[in-house]
Enzyme design. Structure first.
Site, PDB file in Angstrom:
ATOM      1  N   ALA A  66       0.869  -1.174   0.000  1.00 22.05           N
ATOM      2  CA  ALA A  66       0.000   0.000   0.000  1.00 22.05           C
ATOM      3  C   ALA A  66       0.906   1.223   0.000  1.00 22.05           C
ATOM      4  O   ALA A  66       2.055   1.149   0.451  1.00 22.05           O
ATOM      5  CB  ALA A  66      -0.878  -0.018   1.233  1.00 22.05           C
ATOM      6  N   GLY A 112       0.372  -4.884   0.872  1.00 23.53           N
ATOM      7  CA  GLY A 112      -0.816  -4.904   0.011  1.00 23.53           C
ATOM      8  C   GLY A 112      -0.570  -5.609  -1.316  1.00 23.53           C
ATOM      9  O   GLY A 112      -1.521  -6.098  -1.937  1.00 23.53           O
ATOM     10  N   GLU A 115      -0.984  -9.175  -0.522  1.00 15.67           N
ATOM     11  CA  GLU A 115      -2.424  -9.340  -0.243  1.00 15.67           C
ATOM     12  C   GLU A 115      -3.228  -9.359  -1.544  1.00 15.67           C
ATOM     13  O   GLU A 115      -4.193 -10.112  -1.679  1.00 15.67           O
ATOM     14  CB  GLU A 115      -2.905  -8.230   0.696  1.00 15.67           C
ATOM     15  CG  GLU A 115      -2.338  -8.423   2.109  1.00 15.67           C
ATOM     16  CD  GLU A 115      -2.615  -7.241   3.023  1.00 15.67           C
ATOM     17  OE1 GLU A 115      -2.237  -6.109   2.649  1.00 15.67           O
ATOM     18  OE2 GLU A 115      -3.215  -7.427   4.087  1.00 15.67           O
ATOM     19  N   GLU A 135       4.289  -5.275   7.399  1.00 13.70           N
ATOM     20  CA  GLU A 135       3.561  -4.194   8.068  1.00 13.70           C
ATOM     21  C   GLU A 135       3.992  -3.933   9.507  1.00 13.70           C
ATOM     22  O   GLU A 135       4.042  -2.777   9.939  1.00 13.70           O
ATOM     23  CB  GLU A 135       2.047  -4.467   8.036  1.00 13.70           C
ATOM     24  CG  GLU A 135       1.394  -4.205   6.690  1.00 13.70           C
ATOM     25  CD  GLU A 135       1.442  -5.389   5.731  1.00 13.70           C
ATOM     26  OE1 GLU A 135       2.196  -6.351   5.999  1.00 13.70           O
ATOM     27  OE2 GLU A 135       0.726  -5.363   4.723  1.00 13.70           O
TER      28      GLU A 135
END
Ligand code: COA
Length: 260
Positions: A66, A112, A115, A135
């Site tokens: 992200a 992300g 993910e 993270e």
């Protein structure tokens, strides 16, 4: 349709969606997530798209996570909203899409990015790929489904270790863990995805959509997957594809599925 952060190309029954922010290692900002939602939705509605491939542009990254610059000053509520909206718009959306989605992991797939790859129906990696959920090294946890999908794919203990250490695994370890189905060279990555897509396309797209629903039901709380299988199995008997598939078999010819 024109996008600022992604490319979407259709050829031979395959829509290839490429995240195109190479200078930011294809990091997922909110605008990119929105564009990806639109591109996946368009491809899913397009009857001629039988398989979707998702990949990253350049030779270095699938998606490096992200976009950290976007959420660095968020508060608790904004954090929850970011996670909920992203899950709904993209990650859960892809997992539940009726068109098969293959992630072609062509480099770093972090946070992300991993993910996103895990939300796809399965993954194929190039041998330079590196995967991880880093993270906790940023003081946060995976928020786009990583704490749920990683243990589903690699088992609880391995997921715990990967998430707690924030470390990366290479493509061969990912293969060994069952996180990716195949490893190949970077040059062969898209051709291999296309070859597998070709095998998928020979089959009934309606039956494949039913199979995706039934398989996904195994991982949904409060839902009996066997019941969903019974329902979807029965539904197949009402389709033109079923009539064509069984007739073609009995007539000893190749099926030509109408996809209805
Ligand atoms: N969010 C925002 N920008 C990112 C990013 C992310 N997740 N990952 C990489 N970038 C940006 C970098 O800031 C840099 O931008 P700049 O040139 O404007 O400074 C550019 O992409 C290139 O990255 P860089 O770090 O210089 O490449 P590298 O080869 O030295 O390192 C990584 C590659 C993947 C190891 C490193 O970029 C990294 O650790 N990224 C963050 C991974 C992460 O924690 N993801 C989870 C987020 S929740």
């Amino acid at each position: 349709m024109n996008y600022d952060n992604i490319l979407s190309q259709f050829q031979n029954g395959i829509t290839t969606i490429t995240i195109n922010r190479p200078n930011k290692l294809n990091a997922l900002n909110i605008e990119t997530i929105q564009e990806l939602h639109e591109a996946f939705n368009m491809a899913d509605l397009d009857k001629s798209t039988k398989v979707i491939i998702i990949t990253g542009s350049g030779e270095k990254a699938f998606v490096a996570g992200a976009d950290i610059s976007e959420f660095a000053d968020y508060d608790v509520e904004e954090g929850q909203e970011l996670s909920a909206e992203g899950q709904e718009l993209l990650f859960n959306y892809i997992e539940n899409l009726s068109t098969p989605v293959i992630a072609a992991v062509n480099g770093f797939a972090l946070g992300g990015g991993l993910e996103l790859a895990m939300a796809a129906h399965f993954r194929i990696a190039s041998d330079n790929a590196k995967m991880g959920l880093p993270e906790v090294s940023l003081g946060v946890i995976p928020g786009y489904g990583g704490t749920q999908r990683l243990p589903q794919l690699v088992g609880k203990g391995r997921a715990m270790e990967m998430i707690m250490t924030a470390g990366m695994i290479d493509a061969n370890q990912a293969l060994n863990y069952g996180l990716v189905n195949h490893v190949t060279t970077l040059e062969e990555l898209i051709p291999l995805c296309e070859k597998i897509a070709g095998k998928i396309m020979r089959n009934s797209s309606v039956a494949i959509s039913s199979a995706i629903k039934a398989i996904n039901a195994n991982f949904k709380d409060g839902i009996n997957g066997f019941d969903i299988e019974i329902e979807e199995f029965g539904n197949c008997f009402g389709t033109e594809d079923f009539t064509e598939g069984t007739t073609a078999f009995l007539e000893k010819r190749k099926a030509n599925f109408p996809g209805e």
